[in-house]
Design a protein around this motif. Sequence first.
Motif, PDB file in Angstrom:
ATOM      1  N   GLY A 187     -55.804 -17.904  19.342  1.00 36.56           N
ATOM      2  CA  GLY A 187     -56.004 -18.084  17.916  1.00 36.56           C
ATOM      3  C   GLY A 187     -56.014 -19.537  17.476  1.00 36.56           C
ATOM      4  N   GLU A 188     -56.555 -19.751  16.314  1.00 31.98           N
ATOM      5  CA  GLU A 188     -56.678 -21.093  15.754  1.00 31.98           C
ATOM      6  C   GLU A 188     -55.376 -21.574  15.133  1.00 31.98           C
ATOM      7  N   PHE A 189     -54.542 -20.622  14.660  1.00 35.10           N
ATOM      8  CA  PHE A 189     -53.351 -21.001  13.920  1.00 35.10           C
ATOM      9  C   PHE A 189     -52.054 -20.502  14.554  1.00 35.10           C
ATOM     10  N   CYS A 190     -52.131 -20.000  15.800  1.00 30.61           N
ATOM     11  CA  CYS A 190     -50.964 -19.456  16.487  1.00 30.61           C
ATOM     12  C   CYS A 190     -50.617 -20.273  17.732  1.00 30.61           C
ATOM     13  N   GLU A 191     -49.339 -20.503  17.921  1.00 28.78           N
ATOM     14  CA  GLU A 191     -48.853 -21.105  19.163  1.00 28.78           C
ATOM     15  C   GLU A 191     -47.611 -20.327  19.606  1.00 28.78           C
ATOM     16  N   VAL A 192     -47.730 -19.619  20.715  1.00 30.74           N
ATOM     17  CA  VAL A 192     -46.607 -18.833  21.236  1.00 30.74           C
ATOM     18  C   VAL A 192     -45.721 -19.766  22.054  1.00 30.74           C
ATOM     19  N   VAL A 193     -44.502 -19.990  21.568  1.00 29.65           N
ATOM     20  CA  VAL A 193     -43.642 -20.991  22.194  1.00 29.65           C
ATOM     21  C   VAL A 193     -42.449 -20.409  22.939  1.00 29.65           C
ATOM     22  N   ALA A 194     -42.148 -19.109  22.710  1.00 31.85           N
ATOM     23  CA  ALA A 194     -40.965 -18.540  23.359  1.00 31.85           C
ATOM     24  C   ALA A 194     -41.091 -17.029  23.464  1.00 31.85           C
ATOM     25  N   ILE A 195     -40.406 -16.487  24.477  1.00 27.98           N
ATOM     26  CA  ILE A 195     -40.350 -15.034  24.660  1.00 27.98           C
ATOM     27  C   ILE A 195     -38.935 -14.663  25.092  1.00 27.98           C
ATOM     28  N   ALA A 196     -38.475 -13.490  24.650  1.00 31.05           N
ATOM     29  CA  ALA A 196     -37.112 -13.059  24.964  1.00 31.05           C
ATOM     30  C   ALA A 196     -37.111 -11.638  25.513  1.00 31.05           C
ATOM     31  N   SER A 197     -36.162 -11.400  26.408  1.00 27.27           N
ATOM     32  CA  SER A 197     -35.917 -10.061  26.925  1.00 27.27           C
ATOM     33  C   SER A 197     -34.448  -9.970  27.280  1.00 27.27           C
ATOM     34  N   ARG A 198     -33.906  -8.768  27.229  1.00 23.48           N
ATOM     35  CA  ARG A 198     -32.526  -8.591  27.664  1.00 23.48           C
ATOM     36  C   ARG A 198     -32.426  -8.709  29.179  1.00 23.48           C
ATOM     37  N   ASN A 199     -33.583  -8.666  29.825  1.00 22.13           N
ATOM     38  CA  ASN A 199     -33.664  -8.894  31.265  1.00 22.13           C
ATOM     39  C   ASN A 199     -34.355 -10.242  31.474  1.00 22.13           C
ATOM     40  N   LYS A 200     -33.575 -11.265  31.828  1.00 23.33           N
ATOM     41  CA  LYS A 200     -34.139 -12.616  31.905  1.00 23.33           C
ATOM     42  C   LYS A 200     -35.227 -12.715  32.976  1.00 23.33           C
ATOM     43  N   GLU A 201     -35.074 -11.964  34.056  1.00 19.28           N
ATOM     44  CA  GLU A 201     -36.092 -11.998  35.103  1.00 19.28           C
ATOM     45  C   GLU A 201     -37.437 -11.521  34.572  1.00 19.28           C
ATOM     46  N   GLN A 202     -37.413 -10.448  33.758  1.00 19.00           N
ATOM     47  CA  GLN A 202     -38.651  -9.955  33.160  1.00 19.00           C
ATOM     48  C   GLN A 202     -39.238 -10.980  32.197  1.00 19.00           C
ATOM     49  N   ALA A 203     -38.385 -11.609  31.414  1.00 20.24           N
ATOM     50  CA  ALA A 203     -38.849 -12.623  30.474  1.00 20.24           C
ATOM     51  C   ALA A 203     -39.458 -13.816  31.209  1.00 20.24           C
ATOM     52  N   THR A 204     -38.814 -14.222  32.296  1.00 19.58           N
ATOM     53  CA  THR A 204     -39.314 -15.363  33.077  1.00 19.58           C
ATOM     54  C   THR A 204     -40.660 -15.039  33.706  1.00 19.58           C
TER      55      THR A 204
END
Length: 329
Positions: free
Chosen positions: A26-43
């Motif tokens: 997108g032109e106006f979106c920047e995804v800077v972070a993601i979270a999960s209760r399972n850090k391995e999945q988030a990583t």
Amino acid sequence: MKKVHWGILSTANIGRQKVIPAMQAGEFCEVVAIASRNKEQATTAATQLKIPVVYDSYEALLSDPEIDAVYIPLPNHLHVPWSIKALQAGKHVLCEKPIALSVAEAEKLMAAARQYPQLKIMEAFMYRFHPQWQLAKQMVDQGKIGTLRTIHSFFSYFNADPANIRNQKDIGGGGIMDIGCYNISLSRFIFGKEPSAISAIAAYDPVMQTDRIASGMMDFETGTSTFTCSTQLIPYQRVNIFGTDGRIEIDIPFNAPPDRPTKLWLHTKGETEETVFDTINQYTLQGDAFSKAILNNEPVPTPLEDGVNNMKVIEAFFESAKSQQFVRL
């Protein structure tokens, strides 16, 4: 160019496979972070999607001052609790549909949102942002099919896996909550008003107790809308919008593919006019539209009231299916 900094709550498939890549384009979106209760999945997700920051809890992501807005693709029963927590943390919220599990829960979210008038919140009905729906709405409003009389829609897929969240009754599974909400939403969108009554019938899976085939008819006073949705039928989707002088047919109304054109047909007496839409990603359009509302401090395209009203029809659907009677709204 200024962009909204987005955080993602959960590594749900819809986010990883569809929404996040689309928002990153997108032109106006920047995804800077993601979270999960399972850090391995988030990583793992962060590595695949090139997201710079990983959190092992939703709370940690919400406390990050660099994040302006969050996208919430959590299971249905977590939509309201985490939307409220995000608002309390000062974040704008784009939450997957359905916005809640009940009218009471949706109204609880509405009350919470009113406490933070500076924050934007919207239910993520991405289909409304696709040009095919914008054109269909325009055609109806301009009288291209005469007077709107009825809408017929169908949406189905096959998934009988008891472990899948869509088949778990206690967390908001079932056909109506997952896809029937689209049939209801589109009818309200095209008619431009709320139905006065609904009649419904549902067939339930004997093991999972979720509605696997559901049909409904909504009375809009000036016309009707009938639909069927199913979680245990061959995959199919179609919408036909009928008027006194013509019919609009949408080829792939809900899951419009991001990698090939889509089509809409206007059928009038003796003639068919085909519109082919350029390849476009409706999730990208949704993310940019919401981000622009934040950046320009403008109202979101679909106000939260719309989500509450959709929930009212969903709740009436289940009441009608149970009582086997028309339910007035």
